[in-house]
Design an enzyme around this catalytic site. Structure first.
Site, PDB file in Angstrom:
ATOM      1  N   PRO A  24      41.365   9.948  41.051  1.00  0.00           N
ATOM      2  CA  PRO A  24      41.478  11.074  40.127  1.00  0.00           C
ATOM      3  C   PRO A  24      42.359  10.725  38.933  1.00  0.00           C
ATOM      4  O   PRO A  24      43.369  10.028  39.057  1.00  0.00           O
ATOM      5  CB  PRO A  24      42.123  12.172  40.977  1.00  0.00           C
ATOM      6  CG  PRO A  24      41.800  11.808  42.382  1.00  0.00           C
ATOM      7  CD  PRO A  24      41.801  10.302  42.404  1.00  0.00           C
ATOM      8  N   ILE A  51      35.925  11.228  41.462  1.00  0.00           N
ATOM      9  CA  ILE A  51      34.698  10.906  42.168  1.00  0.00           C
ATOM     10  C   ILE A  51      34.648  11.892  43.334  1.00  0.00           C
ATOM     11  O   ILE A  51      35.428  11.797  44.280  1.00  0.00           O
ATOM     12  CB  ILE A  51      34.708   9.454  42.689  1.00  0.00           C
ATOM     13  CG1 ILE A  51      34.839   8.477  41.532  1.00  0.00           C
ATOM     14  CG2 ILE A  51      33.453   9.173  43.515  1.00  0.00           C
ATOM     15  CD1 ILE A  51      35.151   7.051  41.962  1.00  0.00           C
ATOM     16  N   ASN A  76      39.019  20.882  31.772  1.00  0.00           N
ATOM     17  CA  ASN A  76      37.678  20.364  32.034  1.00  0.00           C
ATOM     18  C   ASN A  76      37.708  19.618  33.359  1.00  0.00           C
ATOM     19  O   ASN A  76      38.539  18.736  33.550  1.00  0.00           O
ATOM     20  CB  ASN A  76      37.228  19.406  30.930  1.00  0.00           C
ATOM     21  CG  ASN A  76      36.998  20.115  29.623  1.00  0.00           C
ATOM     22  OD1 ASN A  76      36.338  21.134  29.575  1.00  0.00           O
ATOM     23  ND2 ASN A  76      37.566  19.582  28.560  1.00  0.00           N
TER      24      ASN A  76
END
Length: 119
Positions: free
Chosen positions: A2, A65, A98
């Site tokens: 991340p 992911i 986002n």
């Protein structure tokens, strides 16, 4: 893998010394991903305007992911907005986040990619 990125107009000198460590711990717990997998980038003191004013604001992205989507994003939004409000006095209504789910094959690391890996 991340990656959390924050762009803010809050000046560098106003950032708490433990901001990145505290943020990493918060995300580690929320995402159930070990801290050694995180990258955190903070761009402080940016020339920014949000909703027509230059009051403290933040534009963020959380890339991962897997580990993003639907109810997870709602939880991340809540904890990140609360964190930014507490730590940097950025009101939640002055933050955009986002959430970006990345295909592991599109992320390189350590001479390979994360193809087939989900964190």
């Amino acid at each position: 893998m991340p990656i959390f990125t924050l762009h803010t107009n809050v000046c560098q000198s106003a950032l708490p010394k433990t901001l990145m460590t505290d943020l990493c711990q918060l995300l580690e717990q929320a995402m159930d991903v070990p801290a050694k997998s995180f990258a955190i980038i903070i761009h402080a003191g940016q020339q920014m305007m949000f909703a027509g004013t230059n009051e403290p604001c933040g534009l963020c992205s959380l890339q991962s992911i897997g580990k993003t989507g639907g109810p997870r994003n709602e939880n991340y939004s809540k904890i990140l907005c609360e964190f930014l409000n507490k730590q940097l006095q950025i009101r939640p209504d002055r933050v955009y986040i986002n959430f970006i789910d990345i295909n592991g094959a599109n992320v390189g690391w350590n001479c390979t990619t994360f193809a087939g890996v989900v964190f």
